[in-house]
Design a protein around this motif. Structure first.
Motif, PDB file in Angstrom:
ATOM      1  N   ALA A  33      48.527  46.494  38.146  1.00 40.94           N
ATOM      2  CA  ALA A  33      47.941  45.501  38.190  1.00 40.94           C
ATOM      3  C   ALA A  33      47.165  45.081  38.546  1.00 40.94           C
ATOM      4  O   ALA A  33      46.163  44.212  38.367  1.00 40.94           O
ATOM      5  CB  ALA A  33      48.649  45.474  39.951  1.00 40.94           C
ATOM      6  N   GLY A  34      46.230  46.745  39.003  1.00 45.97           N
ATOM      7  CA  GLY A  34      44.861  46.131  38.164  1.00 45.97           C
ATOM      8  C   GLY A  34      43.861  45.670  36.866  1.00 45.97           C
ATOM      9  O   GLY A  34      43.198  44.924  36.980  1.00 45.97           O
ATOM     10  N   LEU A  35      45.261  45.855  35.915  1.00 48.98           N
ATOM     11  CA  LEU A  35      44.828  44.991  34.307  1.00 48.98           C
ATOM     12  C   LEU A  35      44.349  43.429  34.280  1.00 48.98           C
ATOM     13  O   LEU A  35      44.274  43.032  33.781  1.00 48.98           O
ATOM     14  CB  LEU A  35      45.935  45.527  32.764  1.00 48.98           C
ATOM     15  CG  LEU A  35      45.911  47.188  33.330  1.00 48.98           C
ATOM     16  CD1 LEU A  35      47.120  47.202  32.547  1.00 48.98           C
ATOM     17  CD2 LEU A  35      44.118  47.417  32.218  1.00 48.98           C
ATOM     18  N   GLY A  36      45.363  42.905  35.751  1.00 45.36           N
ATOM     19  CA  GLY A  36      45.093  41.192  35.298  1.00 45.36           C
ATOM     20  C   GLY A  36      47.150  40.741  34.598  1.00 45.36           C
ATOM     21  O   GLY A  36      47.122  41.943  33.795  1.00 45.36           O
ATOM     22  N   TRP A  37      47.136  39.781  35.025  1.00 46.08           N
ATOM     23  CA  TRP A  37      48.278  38.954  34.952  1.00 46.08           C
ATOM     24  C   TRP A  37      48.550  38.781  33.272  1.00 46.08           C
ATOM     25  O   TRP A  37      49.388  38.797  32.548  1.00 46.08           O
ATOM     26  CB  TRP A  37      48.849  37.790  36.015  1.00 46.08           C
ATOM     27  CG  TRP A  37      47.693  36.718  35.736  1.00 46.08           C
ATOM     28  CD1 TRP A  37      47.039  36.391  35.915  1.00 46.08           C
ATOM     29  CD2 TRP A  37      48.318  35.293  34.860  1.00 46.08           C
ATOM     30  NE1 TRP A  37      46.170  35.424  36.041  1.00 46.08           N
ATOM     31  CE2 TRP A  37      47.698  35.046  34.445  1.00 46.08           C
ATOM     32  CE3 TRP A  37      49.471  35.437  33.351  1.00 46.08           C
ATOM     33  CZ2 TRP A  37      47.551  33.735  33.597  1.00 46.08           C
ATOM     34  CZ3 TRP A  37      49.204  34.851  32.237  1.00 46.08           C
ATOM     35  CH2 TRP A  37      48.126  33.633  32.706  1.00 46.08           C
ATOM     36  N   VAL A  38      46.915  38.699  32.612  1.00 50.13           N
ATOM     37  CA  VAL A  38      46.778  38.307  31.625  1.00 50.13           C
ATOM     38  C   VAL A  38      47.281  39.399  30.332  1.00 50.13           C
ATOM     39  O   VAL A  38      48.088  39.510  29.771  1.00 50.13           O
ATOM     40  CB  VAL A  38      45.823  37.474  31.140  1.00 50.13           C
ATOM     41  CG1 VAL A  38      45.566  36.819  29.397  1.00 50.13           C
ATOM     42  CG2 VAL A  38      45.754  35.763  32.154  1.00 50.13           C
ATOM     43  N   THR A  39      46.481  40.111  30.548  1.00 46.03           N
ATOM     44  CA  THR A  39      46.559  41.299  30.200  1.00 46.03           C
ATOM     45  C   THR A  39      47.892  42.115  30.339  1.00 46.03           C
ATOM     46  O   THR A  39      48.424  42.630  29.298  1.00 46.03           O
ATOM     47  CB  THR A  39      45.768  42.431  30.858  1.00 46.03           C
ATOM     48  OG1 THR A  39      44.362  42.094  30.347  1.00 46.03           O
ATOM     49  CG2 THR A  39      45.771  44.171  30.094  1.00 46.03           C
ATOM     50  N   ILE A  40      48.539  41.931  30.948  1.00 42.36           N
ATOM     51  CA  ILE A  40      49.912  43.070  31.240  1.00 42.36           C
ATOM     52  C   ILE A  40      50.945  41.785  30.658  1.00 42.36           C
ATOM     53  O   ILE A  40      51.908  42.657  30.037  1.00 42.36           O
ATOM     54  CB  ILE A  40      50.398  42.463  32.986  1.00 42.36           C
ATOM     55  CG1 ILE A  40      49.724  43.488  33.831  1.00 42.36           C
ATOM     56  CG2 ILE A  40      51.672  42.709  33.206  1.00 42.36           C
ATOM     57  CD1 ILE A  40      49.640  43.696  35.554  1.00 42.36           C
ATOM     58  N   ALA A  41      50.647  40.272  30.258  1.00 43.65           N
ATOM     59  CA  ALA A  41      51.879  39.669  30.352  1.00 43.65           C
ATOM     60  C   ALA A  41      51.815  39.542  28.680  1.00 43.65           C
ATOM     61  O   ALA A  41      52.476  39.857  27.951  1.00 43.65           O
ATOM     62  CB  ALA A  41      51.917  38.287  30.453  1.00 43.65           C
ATOM     63  N   THR A  42      50.102  39.796  27.893  1.00 44.24           N
ATOM     64  CA  THR A  42      50.372  39.849  26.663  1.00 44.24           C
ATOM     65  C   THR A  42      51.323  41.403  26.572  1.00 44.24           C
ATOM     66  O   THR A  42      50.912  41.226  25.179  1.00 44.24           O
ATOM     67  CB  THR A  42      48.599  40.132  26.022  1.00 44.24           C
ATOM     68  OG1 THR A  42      47.291  40.374  26.757  1.00 44.24           O
ATOM     69  CG2 THR A  42      48.716  38.632  26.500  1.00 44.24           C
ATOM     70  N   THR A  43      50.384  42.374  26.943  1.00 43.32           N
ATOM     71  CA  THR A  43      50.869  43.905  26.453  1.00 43.32           C
ATOM     72  C   THR A  43      52.222  43.956  26.689  1.00 43.32           C
ATOM     73  O   THR A  43      53.006  44.498  25.238  1.00 43.32           O
ATOM     74  CB  THR A  43      50.816  44.633  27.905  1.00 43.32           C
ATOM     75  OG1 THR A  43      49.066  44.427  27.530  1.00 43.32           O
ATOM     76  CG2 THR A  43      50.999  46.248  27.303  1.00 43.32           C
TER      77      THR A  43
END
Length: 335
Positions: free
Chosen positions: A82-92
């Motif tokens: 969750a600490g990655l941020g939603w943009v990084t999570i979504a793109t991953t």
């Protein structure tokens, strides 16, 4: 009957650990599968691999693989992700799904046989040879179907260790961006560590969390494959090409037990204060189990057969490697 093969796999894992200790740039699990591939090419050893060692190597490549996947869940904390941020999570997640779909389509377009398109797509998009072993056990792929994807993901993951650092500065990436790219685009966890550590501790930290976010995708993708496999057997039973008893015996559970264990381990790591010493022990055991499993899988690879029939598979592997690298780079730019 399984003891000789298990002891051989254990000894090979110790050798792989020695190689990794002497040459840290070579990930232990990559060394283990490469050692298995190398041993499998020795004519004098083949009778033992298919004879007295076969039961133990089968236990290692199947049961030990599942146990290792369960323990892999203890590396994952949903808080860190969750600490990655939603943009990084979504793109991953998007990189995983697009690579999986693209590679599967390439495998079908190049007319690869059996489960090879599915296994290559799983390995290249999620976590390398470990993911291939997990998916193979669910769809009950034959050894010859598993051998080619294992060889390809090992080859391309090893190439990434050399190629990606050479592109770091020409692409104008910061150290953290490079770590993000490596985590999103390199296959095996060990290969990610070997590649990202070149750019320093900050790059390595980002790479590991992004990579483990990809690993988390193993559970839903394998679960979906399990459901589809059950449906396929149901169709065969309905068409009269398989008996109800035979179909029930072959159908995997809706959620494989090792996938449920993996999810439980993730939740334990996220919700409970697991002592560091317990995590260290679990990490060592997980590495040993996966090392033994990957040696067993590697030993089934026949490079001679790959050289004669694997041209199309090699093309799919290289195209998938380029696809995930490009998509991961795009994800870095968006983040």
């Amino acid at each position: 009957m399984w003891l000789p093969g298990v002891l051989t796999a254990a000894a090979a894992t110790l050798v792989a650990w020695g190689i990794h200790t002497l040459v840290p740039a070579v990930p232990l699990l990559t060394a283990a599968v490469a050692l298995g591939i190398l041993v499998g090419q020795i004519p004098a050893v083949r009778p033992a691999l298919t004879g007295i060692l076969a039961p133990g190597l089968s236990v290692a490549s199947k049961q030990f693989m599942r146990l290792g996947i369960v323990l892999l869940g203890l590396k994952l904390s949903l808080v860190d992700i969750a600490g990655l941020g939603w943009v990084t999570i979504a793109t991953t997640v998007a990189v995983v799904l697009l690579t999986f779909a693209g590679t599967f389509w390439l495998g079908r377009a190049f007319k690869l046989p059996g489960h090879q398109p599915l296994l290559i797509a799983t390995g290249f998009s999620i976590c390398g040879a470990s993911a291939i072993g997990a998916m193979s056990s669910v769809v009950r792929a034959k050894d010859e179907e598993t051998a080619t994807p294992i060889a390809l993901v090992t080859l391309c993951g090893t190439l990434a260790i050399a190629v990606l650092p050479a592109l770091w500065h020409p692409l104008g990436l910061t150290a953290v961006q490079f770590g993000h790219w490596v985590g999103a685009g390199v296959h095996d966890v060990g290969q990610v560590v070997a590649t990202a550590q070149i750019a320093g501790s900050a790059a390595l930290a980002v790479a590991i969390v992004v990579k483990l976010t990809r690993v988390l995708m193993l559970a839903p993708i394998v679960a979906v494959a399990s459901v589809l496999e059950r449906q396929k057997h149901a169709v065969l039973v309905g068409a009269g090409t398989a008996s109800i008893t035979d179909g029930a015996a072959k159908r995997p559970p809706i959620v494989p037990l090792f996938v449920a264990g993996f999810i439980a381990a993730v939740l334990v790591r996220t919700l409970l204060p697991v002592p560091e010493v317990a995590l260290d022990v679990a990490d060592t055991l997980q590495t040993a189990l996966l090392g033994m499993a990957l040696f067993g899988l590697g030993a089934a690879v026949q490079l001679g057969e790959l050289a004669r029939t694997g041209g199309r598979a090699l093309a799919v592997g290289l195209l998938s490697w380029a696809l995930i690298a490009a998509l991961a780079l795009g994800a870095v730019q968006l983040a």
